[in-house]
Write an enzyme that holds these catalytic residues in place. Structure first.
Site, PDB file in Angstrom:
ATOM      1  N   ASP A 195       0.794  -1.337   0.120  1.00  0.00           N
ATOM      2  CA  ASP A 195       0.028  -0.288  -0.133  1.00  0.00           C
ATOM      3  C   ASP A 195       0.733   1.435  -0.080  1.00  0.00           C
ATOM      4  O   ASP A 195       1.815   1.277   0.793  1.00  0.00           O
ATOM      5  CB  ASP A 195      -0.923  -0.150   1.060  1.00  0.00           C
ATOM      6  CG  ASP A 195      -1.979   1.204   1.409  1.00  0.00           C
ATOM      7  OD1 ASP A 195      -1.933   1.788   0.336  1.00  0.00           O
ATOM      8  OD2 ASP A 195      -2.388   1.590   2.664  1.00  0.00           O
TER       9      ASP A 195
ATOM     10  N   ASP B 172      -4.327   3.740   2.562  1.00  0.00           N
ATOM     11  CA  ASP B 172      -5.701   3.452   2.989  1.00  0.00           C
ATOM     12  C   ASP B 172      -5.909   1.917   3.299  1.00  0.00           C
ATOM     13  O   ASP B 172      -7.005   1.355   3.555  1.00  0.00           O
ATOM     14  CB  ASP B 172      -6.562   3.666   1.684  1.00  0.00           C
ATOM     15  CG  ASP B 172      -6.193   2.639   0.582  1.00  0.00           C
ATOM     16  OD1 ASP B 172      -5.255   2.097   0.758  1.00  0.00           O
ATOM     17  OD2 ASP B 172      -6.855   2.640  -0.451  1.00  0.00           O
TER      18      ASP B 172
ATOM     19  N   ASP C 148      -1.710  -1.367  -3.732  1.00  0.00           N
ATOM     20  CA  ASP C 148      -2.086  -0.491  -5.062  1.00  0.00           C
ATOM     21  C   ASP C 148      -1.171  -0.778  -6.140  1.00  0.00           C
ATOM     22  O   ASP C 148       0.083  -1.419  -5.864  1.00  0.00           O
ATOM     23  CB  ASP C 148      -2.309   0.793  -4.431  1.00  0.00           C
ATOM     24  CG  ASP C 148      -1.406   1.570  -3.699  1.00  0.00           C
ATOM     25  OD1 ASP C 148      -0.101   1.411  -3.914  1.00  0.00           O
ATOM     26  OD2 ASP C 148      -1.695   2.334  -2.964  1.00  0.00           O
TER      27      ASP C 148
ATOM     28  N   ASP D  48      -5.367 -11.112 -15.136  1.00  0.00           N
ATOM     29  CA  ASP D  48      -6.278 -12.014 -14.731  1.00  0.00           C
ATOM     30  C   ASP D  48      -7.576 -11.785 -15.592  1.00  0.00           C
ATOM     31  O   ASP D  48      -8.103 -10.655 -15.188  1.00  0.00           O
ATOM     32  CB  ASP D  48      -6.264 -12.079 -13.107  1.00  0.00           C
ATOM     33  CG  ASP D  48      -6.626 -13.430 -12.487  1.00  0.00           C
ATOM     34  OD1 ASP D  48      -7.636 -13.959 -13.359  1.00  0.00           O
ATOM     35  OD2 ASP D  48      -6.310 -13.791 -11.445  1.00  0.00           O
TER      36      ASP D  48
ATOM     37  N   ASP E 255      -9.586 -16.813 -15.540  1.00  0.00           N
ATOM     38  CA  ASP E 255     -10.014 -17.242 -14.238  1.00  0.00           C
ATOM     39  C   ASP E 255     -11.197 -18.451 -14.433  1.00  0.00           C
ATOM     40  O   ASP E 255     -11.957 -18.073 -15.202  1.00  0.00           O
ATOM     41  CB  ASP E 255     -10.586 -16.122 -13.486  1.00  0.00           C
ATOM     42  CG  ASP E 255     -11.170 -16.550 -12.178  1.00  0.00           C
ATOM     43  OD1 ASP E 255     -10.532 -16.845 -11.329  1.00  0.00           O
ATOM     44  OD2 ASP E 255     -12.514 -16.341 -12.024  1.00  0.00           O
TER      45      ASP E 255
ATOM     46  N   GLU F 284      -7.209 -21.431 -15.806  1.00  0.00           N
ATOM     47  CA  GLU F 284      -7.197 -22.155 -14.504  1.00  0.00           C
ATOM     48  C   GLU F 284      -8.467 -23.035 -14.539  1.00  0.00           C
ATOM     49  O   GLU F 284      -9.711 -22.691 -14.771  1.00  0.00           O
ATOM     50  CB  GLU F 284      -7.928 -21.046 -13.152  1.00  0.00           C
ATOM     51  CG  GLU F 284      -8.076 -21.713 -12.024  1.00  0.00           C
ATOM     52  CD  GLU F 284      -9.033 -20.988 -10.886  1.00  0.00           C
ATOM     53  OE1 GLU F 284      -8.838 -21.126  -9.843  1.00  0.00           O
ATOM     54  OE2 GLU F 284      -9.765 -20.336 -11.600  1.00  0.00           O
TER      55      GLU F 284
ATOM     56  N   HIS G 248      -3.792 -17.407  -4.233  1.00  0.00           N
ATOM     57  CA  HIS G 248      -4.612 -16.694  -3.409  1.00  0.00           C
ATOM     58  C   HIS G 248      -5.792 -17.487  -2.907  1.00  0.00           C
ATOM     59  O   HIS G 248      -6.585 -17.101  -2.162  1.00  0.00           O
ATOM     60  CB  HIS G 248      -4.927 -15.694  -4.050  1.00  0.00           C
ATOM     61  CG  HIS G 248      -5.794 -15.724  -5.277  1.00  0.00           C
ATOM     62  ND1 HIS G 248      -5.151 -16.467  -6.201  1.00  0.00           N
ATOM     63  CD2 HIS G 248      -7.091 -15.562  -5.497  1.00  0.00           C
ATOM     64  CE1 HIS G 248      -6.075 -16.563  -7.361  1.00  0.00           C
ATOM     65  NE2 HIS G 248      -7.125 -15.951  -6.837  1.00  0.00           N
ATOM     66  N   ASP G 249      -5.826 -18.731  -3.526  1.00  0.00           N
ATOM     67  CA  ASP G 249      -7.181 -19.537  -3.036  1.00  0.00           C
ATOM     68  C   ASP G 249      -6.707 -20.586  -2.176  1.00  0.00           C
ATOM     69  O   ASP G 249      -7.410 -21.571  -1.799  1.00  0.00           O
ATOM     70  CB  ASP G 249      -7.579 -20.209  -4.233  1.00  0.00           C
ATOM     71  CG  ASP G 249      -8.323 -19.052  -4.969  1.00  0.00           C
ATOM     72  OD1 ASP G 249      -8.767 -17.998  -4.677  1.00  0.00           O
ATOM     73  OD2 ASP G 249      -8.247 -19.463  -6.376  1.00  0.00           O
TER      74      ASP G 249
HETATM   75  C1  GLC Z   1     -11.064 -18.512  -9.272  1.00  0.00           C
HETATM   76  C2  GLC Z   1     -10.184 -17.441  -8.363  1.00  0.00           C
HETATM   77  C3  GLC Z   1     -10.946 -17.350  -6.979  1.00  0.00           C
HETATM   78  C4  GLC Z   1     -12.204 -16.656  -7.271  1.00  0.00           C
HETATM   79  C5  GLC Z   1     -13.073 -17.640  -8.166  1.00  0.00           C
HETATM   80  C6  GLC Z   1     -14.283 -16.843  -8.728  1.00  0.00           C
HETATM   81  O1  GLC Z   1     -10.988 -19.656  -8.604  1.00  0.00           O
HETATM   82  O2  GLC Z   1      -8.766 -17.917  -8.202  1.00  0.00           O
HETATM   83  O3  GLC Z   1     -10.132 -16.458  -6.026  1.00  0.00           O
HETATM   84  O4  GLC Z   1     -12.908 -16.770  -6.061  1.00  0.00           O
HETATM   85  O5  GLC Z   1     -12.312 -18.188  -9.461  1.00  0.00           O
HETATM   86  O6  GLC Z   1     -13.835 -16.032  -9.678  1.00  0.00           O
END
Ligand code: GLC
Length: 566
Positions: free
Chosen positions: A24, A28, A32, A101, A202, A258, A330-331
């Site tokens: 950041d 905030d 960013d 993404d 995605d 993905e 991130h998942d």
């Molecule tokens: C993908 C993303 C995830 C998101 C999902 C819906 O799996 O990696 O973070 O919640 O798609 O877009």
């Protein structure tokens, strides 16, 4: 084995950035774009070739940007289009490519397409989404959303349900409508015209829905598990191939999909040959190894399951197509907490071991921010600390709904929830780990004083430096990129071992998954050691969480030559 065609993205290491949690600069509490630009020098030092930015588009942030309300605008919290253009040109100036993404399966319910779509049944946008009449007064089928609850939302005004595989604020786009396909291709071209180098697409496994039959309901669940019914159907491949032809004709543009639930056979359909839809798949088999259909079961990690998954992908794809390698994103929970050992004594060692395993495999390694520091799960103890929409929904449905003891829900999230990976990047031991001068949108992991980039930059033995060496080795040793993979010690309960071969060059990769010394016959202290997380070695044995790569043939000469050139 067939001669592998050379591509920049095969030789690359890609670094994934979750912009909300990276850096950041305006206080905030939310990361960013200027924060990413500020840290490009760090990424260049680390040596990565490309960055993948999780969504930075305008969004009401129901799912942290995966709910897009304008594909051509930057989320104001993240900055402006000018900030993005500066980030892109400064990244390029440092030799770092940029992947966006692209969210194709759904938009936000606040996207103008959906606002128009739900206005009435007659408007031209109605068919951009998937609307169905009730069946006997109920939802059209039993599908559950990935974020719990039903996958259908009733729209009172127009008297129909719309489909949302994710949250109710993320309606699924109707890919059978050619206008939708054309819109998305135009969005892709918009960003390519700006100069981006590729996309991570995605959640593409569910684009082509072919059947709306009921899905299996697992014991203890309220709704059907839709993945097997909607994932990776032939129609999805057709849509993705068409998108490729419409938007991604430049062979240097890399397309990573993905593809949850994908098998190796279907991955080959996506990624093989000139007409391929994708350059590589992000598959899930290895990250779900050890998990069961019962969401409350203890998710114990077990090496044979992880190895079986990784091995299958390595052997089934080679000679056919390329693959994306990752342990972290991130998942997912942090890999050192899930597959390694995050106790202070072993954290760094096991993080290096996992990195060795991944970076020595055949495919393109992805590093998720903080993985290079051996960042661990946050292990939040209170529901108030969670931000993930899936966690909040699950809490409502199961804990507040009285279906499961609240402690069980908390325990599940502490081990597996994706917020574990979304805590702020640990830059220093200063306030908020150097992430922000404001109040971070999600709590900082309590171990930032011990685990942070500033300290690791000063320590040649740190995980950060180890990742740096792995990346440099990849750039210097063709066998790491293009070598053939061959499993070794297939039944060893402790050690994951394999070989890589390219011509006369040969690597033997040995990784001990135990917190104790184990016997390992290929460990030969007479051979040259390309990289290891220990300074001294024992023949025939591996120390706790030891990872050692033995080299023979022309690997090492190439290595020392290129390392000197750096
Ligand atoms: C993908 C993303 C995830 C998101 C999902 C819906 O799996 O990696 O973070 O919640 O798609 O877009």
């Amino acid at each position: 084995m067939r001669q592998e065609e050379r591509r920049w993205w095969k030789e690359a290491v890609i670094y994934q950035i979750y912009p909300r949690s990276f850096q950041d600069t305006d206080g905030d509490g939310v990361g960013d774009l200027n924060g990413i630009t500020k840290r490009l020098a760090y990424l260049q030092y680390l040596g990565v070739d490309a960055i993948w930015l999780c969504p930075i588009y305008a969004s009401p942030n129901d799912d942290n940007g995966y709910d897009v309300s304008d594909y051509r605008a930057i989320l104001p919290q993240f900055g402006t289009m000018a900030d993005f253009e500066r980030l892109l040109s400064e990244a390029h100036a440092r030799g770092i490519r940029v992947l966006m993404d692209l969210v194709l399966n759904h938009t936000s319910d606040e996207h103008p397409w959906f606002v128009a779509s739900r206005a009435n049944r007659e408007n031209p946008y109605r068919d951009y989404y998937i609307w169905r009449d009730p069946v006997e007064g109920k939802t059209p089928n039993n599908w559950g959303s990935c974020f719990t609850g039903p996958a259908w939302e009733w729209d009172e005004a127009t008297g129909q349900y719309y489909l949302h595989i994710y949250s109710r604020k993320m309606p699924d786009l109707n890919w059978e409508n050619p206008a939708v396909r054309q819109e998305i291709a135009e969005v892709a071209r918009f960003w390519l015209d700006k100069g981006v180098d590729g996309f991570r697409l995605d959640s593409v496994n569910t684009l082509g829905k072919e059947s709306y039959r009921d899905a299996e309901v697992f014991p203890g669940e309220l709704y059907g598990w839709i993945w097997p019914v909607v994932s990776n159907l032939p129609r999805t491949n057709e849509h993705l191939r068409a998108l490729r032809q419409a938007a991604f004709t430049d062979p240097d543009v890399v397309i990573v999909g993905e593809t949850g639930g994908v098998s190796t056979k279907l991955a080959r359909r996506y990624c093989e040959g000139e007409e391929r839809a994708l350059d590589m798949c992000l598959s899930f088999d290895h990250v779900v190894a050890g998990l069961s259909d019962d969401r409350w079961a203890d998710p114990r990690f077990c090496l044979p399951e992880l190895r079986a998954a990784l091995d299958r992908w390595q052997t089934d794809l080679q000679g056919h197509c390329w693959h994306a390698l990752y342990l972290s994103n991130h998942d997912r929970p942090r890999p050192v907490s899930r597959f390694g050992d995050d106790r202070p004594l072993f954290r760094e060692r096991s993080a290096k071991m996992l990195a060795t395993l991944l970076h020595m495999m055949r495919g393109t390694p992805f590093i998720y921010q903080g993985e290079e520091l051996g960042m661990t799960n946050a292990y939040f103890e209170r529901m108030e600390d969670y931000r993930d929409i899936g966690a909040l929904n699950e809490w409502k449905q199961y804990a507040l709904g009285g279906l499961v003891p609240p402690q069980d829900v908390l325990l599940r999230h502490a081990r597996l929830n994706r917020d574990n990976a979304r805590t702020p990047m640990q830059w220093s031991d200063g306030p908020n780990a150097g992430f922000s001068e404001g109040t971070p949108w999600i709590r900082v992991n309590g171990n930032y004083r011990a685990v942070n980039a500033e300290a690791q930059l000063k320590d040649e033995n740190s995980a950060l430096h180890y990742f740096r060496r792995l990346i440099a080795l990849r750039h210097a040793c063709p066998v790491i990129v293009y070598g053939e993979y061959r499993p070794l010690l297939a039944d060893d309960p402790n050690v994951y071992a394999f070989e890589r071969r390219l011509g006369e060059a040969m690597l033997t990769v040995l990784c001990n998954f135990r917190d104790r010394t184990v016997l390992c016959s290929p460990m030969d202290t007479e051979r040259e050691i390309l990289i290891s997380n220990y300074d001294t070695h024992l023949s025939g044995q591996l120390r706790p969480y030891e990872a050692t790569v033995l080299a023979s043939g022309p690997v090492s000469s190439a290595h020392s030559k290129c390392m000197n050139e750096k």
